[in-house]
Scaffold this active site. Structure first.
Site, PDB file in Angstrom:
ATOM      1  N   ASP A  64      24.266 108.162  -9.620  1.00 21.26           N
ATOM      2  CA  ASP A  64      23.146 107.233  -9.439  1.00 21.26           C
ATOM      3  C   ASP A  64      21.940 107.557 -10.310  1.00 21.26           C
ATOM      4  OD1 ASP A  64      22.514 109.590  -8.176  1.00 21.26           O
ATOM      5  OD2 ASP A  64      22.054 108.731  -6.222  1.00 21.26           O
ATOM      6  N   HIS A  65      21.817 108.812 -10.734  1.00 23.31           N
ATOM      7  CA  HIS A  65      20.587 109.209 -11.420  1.00 23.31           C
ATOM      8  C   HIS A  65      20.581 108.810 -12.890  1.00 23.31           C
ATOM      9  CE1 HIS A  65      19.462 111.354  -7.863  1.00 23.31           C
ATOM     10  NE2 HIS A  65      18.393 111.862  -8.437  1.00 23.31           N
ATOM     11  N   ARG A 541      16.512 120.403  -7.650  1.00 19.85           N
ATOM     12  CA  ARG A 541      17.289 120.786  -8.840  1.00 19.85           C
ATOM     13  C   ARG A 541      17.352 122.296  -9.014  1.00 19.85           C
ATOM     14  NH1 ARG A 541      12.790 117.758 -12.431  1.00 19.85           N
ATOM     15  NH2 ARG A 541      13.492 116.172 -10.972  1.00 19.85           N
TER      16      ARG A 541
HETATM   17  C1  MIC Z   1      14.085 113.740  -7.752  1.00 18.14           C
HETATM   18  O1  MIC Z   1      13.760 112.758  -7.091  1.00 18.14           O
HETATM   19  O2  MIC Z   1      13.279 114.527  -8.257  1.00 18.14           O
HETATM   20  C2  MIC Z   1      15.577 113.990  -7.950  1.00 18.14           C
HETATM   21  C3  MIC Z   1      15.878 113.690  -9.357  1.00 18.14           C
HETATM   22  O3  MIC Z   1      16.306 113.125  -7.139  1.00 18.14           O
HETATM   23  C4  MIC Z   1      15.851 115.442  -7.585  1.00 18.14           C
HETATM   24  C5  MIC Z   1      17.204 115.892  -7.920  1.00 18.14           C
HETATM   25  C6  MIC Z   1      17.390 116.239  -9.356  1.00 18.14           C
HETATM   26  O4  MIC Z   1      16.500 116.779  -9.997  1.00 18.14           O
HETATM   27  O5  MIC Z   1      18.489 115.983  -9.851  1.00 18.14           O
HETATM   28  C7  MIC Z   1      15.606 115.763  -6.115  1.00 18.14           C
HETATM   29  O6  MIC Z   1      14.783 115.137  -5.504  1.00 18.14           O
HETATM   30  O7  MIC Z   1      16.195 116.712  -5.595  1.00 18.14           O
HETATM   31 FE1  SF4 Z   2      16.754 108.982  -7.071  1.00 15.54          FE
HETATM   32 FE2  SF4 Z   2      15.299 111.148  -6.491  1.00 15.54          FE
HETATM   33 FE3  SF4 Z   2      14.139 108.803  -7.049  1.00 15.54          FE
HETATM   34 FE4  SF4 Z   2      15.446 109.078  -4.801  1.00 15.54          FE
HETATM   35  S1  SF4 Z   2      13.619 110.194  -5.395  1.00 15.54           S
HETATM   36  S2  SF4 Z   2      15.563 107.348  -6.183  1.00 15.54           S
HETATM   37  S3  SF4 Z   2      17.118 110.401  -5.373  1.00 15.54           S
HETATM   38  S4  SF4 Z   2      15.351 110.054  -8.447  1.00 15.54           S
END
Ligand code: MIC
Ligand code: SF4
Length: 646
Positions: A64-65, A541
């Site tokens: 999804d990312h 992360r």
């Molecule tokens: C975010 O909202 O910062 C993310 C991207 O979803 C991160 C995870 C990531 O860095 O892959 C999170 O919230 O854990």
């Molecule tokens: Fe995706 Fe993180 Fe944003 Fe939620 S907060 S939509 S998991 S990047």
């Protein structure tokens, strides 16, 4: 003595420890989730553990990312993840199926169960009465291997909800009110549990929005009771067989109670550049807006998009505004269409994107220079949007659509009658992009597909007797993992390539950090970083620990640490130390040499403090707030080393 909802679920899953606050516990994990950006590393780690199949009730791998696929690398990652899911018995949610937390809420959330996810917003499923916790990929890999999750038993804040939300005020405003009160660190070491008559006035997606944003308060998780509203949601998803009622006992005891009468709330906004910089929208009215995005795991459910679509009926998007819709899931998009609301959005001039995280993690949608962007996202940390000096406001879908129409921040209560939003009794359910686990005999035959960007994990050596580190960087309070290990379109494709992604550690604060650290590493020297309060808030992360470790960072000295980041540091053998005297922070400068005296002995013998010599300046005391298990991991050099030793 009665129990709260969170206590009931935790008690049911305790593998070791008790409900005594502040003590180490281990809980059984029923479900896990990963997303692509943290997932590749989590599965590389799962492979090192060497099992044939996941040992949970259910594990899901979501993509999804990073959906941009600007070159082969993301596509390679996606194929790797799909083959891993097939090989090891996981569900696989394909690109375009939606944001992990939204899809999980729809298809898998189950009252009374535990969920561990390699994403900090995993607590979203607390809206459907799970104890759902965000963690680093390695912790999730261990849970997939059937190991319990270790944490410190949090305190439980009870939020007593009464009344009902007024028109044009929604779940986001509840969360923003909480953020203003608790700040980005007020939830540290706590579970936020909502109870009282007001809960009945909130649908499961509303509850999920509130639980989701508990992450921004630093909370371990947030939980709602499971009642007839939960049952209605599960029925609408064709999954009512998993429902059970879970309510707090009438004599449940919370460690602290916050009273909130929902009817007193007004539209709120988190101003640049922190989720807790909350102000009433009336005070911000009139500021010109260039971009509005409705999306993210916090606010992109069917309810959210219906409110927006119905408000736009008979209106047009303002000519100065780029108005964008990132639907939370394929299901949301399809139901929106079936209800005729997609047409309303398109007709008004909204830009419809595919379901996924997109601009929330800086994958496109960066705002123009010097302009205001209103987003229903989770975080507005500086620069996260992809634009330097960005001005991102976090708001409800109601406030978002009001600005999309008027071109400036506007109190939505001025828009007239609040449109009624009725959720379907039964959603259209389409699992076309959701692949179930393969049976064991078929799974064994699956070959893992690895592109050239997927680089195996390096070995990390055990802790030396004494740690001598050069301070390469000293930072202030509330440093986020976005500062430590940035994301965005350029860097996210490198999540499965540690040597490559390490080049960007602290890139915005010191572009030469990686180079300097590697030069010291060549000379056999270690690096330390010094921080203020709430160091490492935000994302789960583990790259924010793993990549610095790769560069030779061996110790972090801060006033306090955010929960997930601290756990990630420990998992990769970086020593997290806090100041015994916070004012000692002032004594250290960038370039100093720190000697953590007899550090192995300190960990082996369970010392709570150790001496740190600042070369040429004297000695200070550092606190080791570590469990016995944490100490063993750091001594071994990483959790994987320890797991192999055992
Ligand atoms: C975010 O909202 O910062 C993310 C991207 O979803 C991160 C995870 C990531 O860095 O892959 C999170 O919230 O854990
Ligand atoms: Fe995706 Fe993180 Fe944003 Fe939620 S907060 S939509 S998991 S990047």
């Amino acid at each position: 003595m009665g129990l709260t909802v969170a206590e009931k679920i935790i008690e049911n899953h305790l593998v070791s420890g008790t409900l005594k606050r502040g003590t180490p516990i281990a809980i059984k994990i029923d479900q896990t989730l990963t997303q692509d950006a943290t997932g590749t590393m989590a599965y590389l780690e799962f492979e090192v553990i060497g099992l044939d199949r996941v040992r949970t009730e259910l594990s899901v791998s979501y993509v999804d990312h990073n959906l941009l696929q600007t070159d082969f690398r993301n596509a390679d990652d996606h194929r790797f993840l799909q083959s891993i899911a097939a090989r090891y018995g996981l569900w696989f949610s394909r690109p375009g199926n939606g944001i992990c937390h939204q899809v999980h809420l729809e298809r898998f959330a189950c009252p009374g169960k535990t969920l561990l996810g390699s994403d900090s917003h995993t607590p979203t499923a607390g809206g459907c009465t799970m104890v759902a916790i965000g963690a680093g990929g390695l912790d999730v890999a261990m849970a997939m291997a059937g190991k319990p999750f270790h944490l410190i038993m949090p305190k439980i804040i009870g939020v007593h909800l009464t009344g009902e939300l007024p028109p044009w005020v929604s779940a986001r405003d509840v969360a923003l009110w909480m953020l203003r009160r608790l700040t980005v660190k007020g939830g540290l070491g706590k579970i936020i549990e909502y109870f009282g008559p007001g809960v009945k006035k909130l649908s499961v997606p509303d509850r999920a929005t509130i639980a989701n944003l508990g992450t921004e308060m630093g909370a371990t998780t947030s939980v709602f009771p499971s009642d007839e509203i939960t049952l209605a949601w599960l029925k609408a998803q064709g999954r009512d067989e998993v429902w059970q009622e879970i309510l707090p006992d009438p004599d449940a005891v919370y460690d602290e109670i916050i009273e909130l009468d929902l009817s007193t709330l007004e539209p709120l906004a988190a101003c640049p550049s922190s989720p807790d910089n909350v102000k009433p929208v009336v005070e911000l009215e009139g500021r010109p807006v260039a971009q509005v995005i409705v999306g993210s795991c916090a606010n992109s459910s069917l309810r959210d998009l219906l409110v927006v679509a119905h408000t736009l009926k008979g209106r047009k998007v303002h000519p100065e505004v780029s108005f964008e819709i990132n639907p939370g899931s394929l299901q949301v998009l399809e139901n929106l269409d079936a209800l005729g609301a997609l047409k309303e959005l398109i007709h008004a001039g909204a830009r419809i994107h595919q379901s996924g995280c997109l601009g929330c993690i800086g994958m496109g949608q960066a705002p123009a220079t010097g302009t205001i962007s209103l987003r229903t996202f989770t975080r507005n940390f500086p620069g996260r949007s992809g634009t330097k000096n960005d001005q991102v406001y976090l708001v409800s879908p109601e406030v978002a659509v009001a600005a999309a129409i008027t071109g400036k921040i506007t109190d939505p209560r001025k828009l007239g009658a609040y449109p009624a939003v009725d959720l379907p009794e039964r959603f259209i359910i389409n699992d076309a992009l959701l692949l179930p686990p393969l049976p064991e005999d078929e799974a064994r035959k699956v070959e893992i597909i690895r592109g050239p960007n997927i680089v195996p994990l390096p070995q990390f050596d055990p802790l030396p007797e004494e740690l001598c580190c050069r301070v390469l960087l000293k930072v202030g309070d509330n440093i986020t993992t976005d500062h430590i290990m940035p994301a965005g379109a350029k860097i996210l494709p490198l999540r499965s390539n540690l040597p490559a992604i390490s080049q960007y550690v602290f890139a915005a604060l010191d572009p030469e950090f990686a180079q300097k650290a590697l030069a010291l590493k060549e000379e056999g020297k270690w690096v330390a970083v010094v921080g203020g309060e709430n160091y490492g808030q935000g994302s789960s992360r583990e790259h924010a620990a793993l990549a610095p470790r790769y560069l030779g960072v061996r110790a972090k000295l801060a006033k306090s640490f955010a929960r997930i980041h601290k756990a990630n540091l420990i998992n990769f053998g970086i020593l997290p130390v806090t100041f015994v005297q916070p004012e000692d922070y002032e004594k250290i400068s960038s370039g100093d040499e720190l000697i953590f005296k007899r550090v192995r002995q300190a960990l082996e013998e369970g010392w709570e403090e150790l001496e740190i010599e600042i070369k040429g300046k004297g000695t200070i005391s550092g606190r080791l707030e570590l469990t016995e298990r944490d100490r063993e991991i750091i001594l071994a050099g990483s959790l994987l080393n320890l797991a192999k030793e055992n």
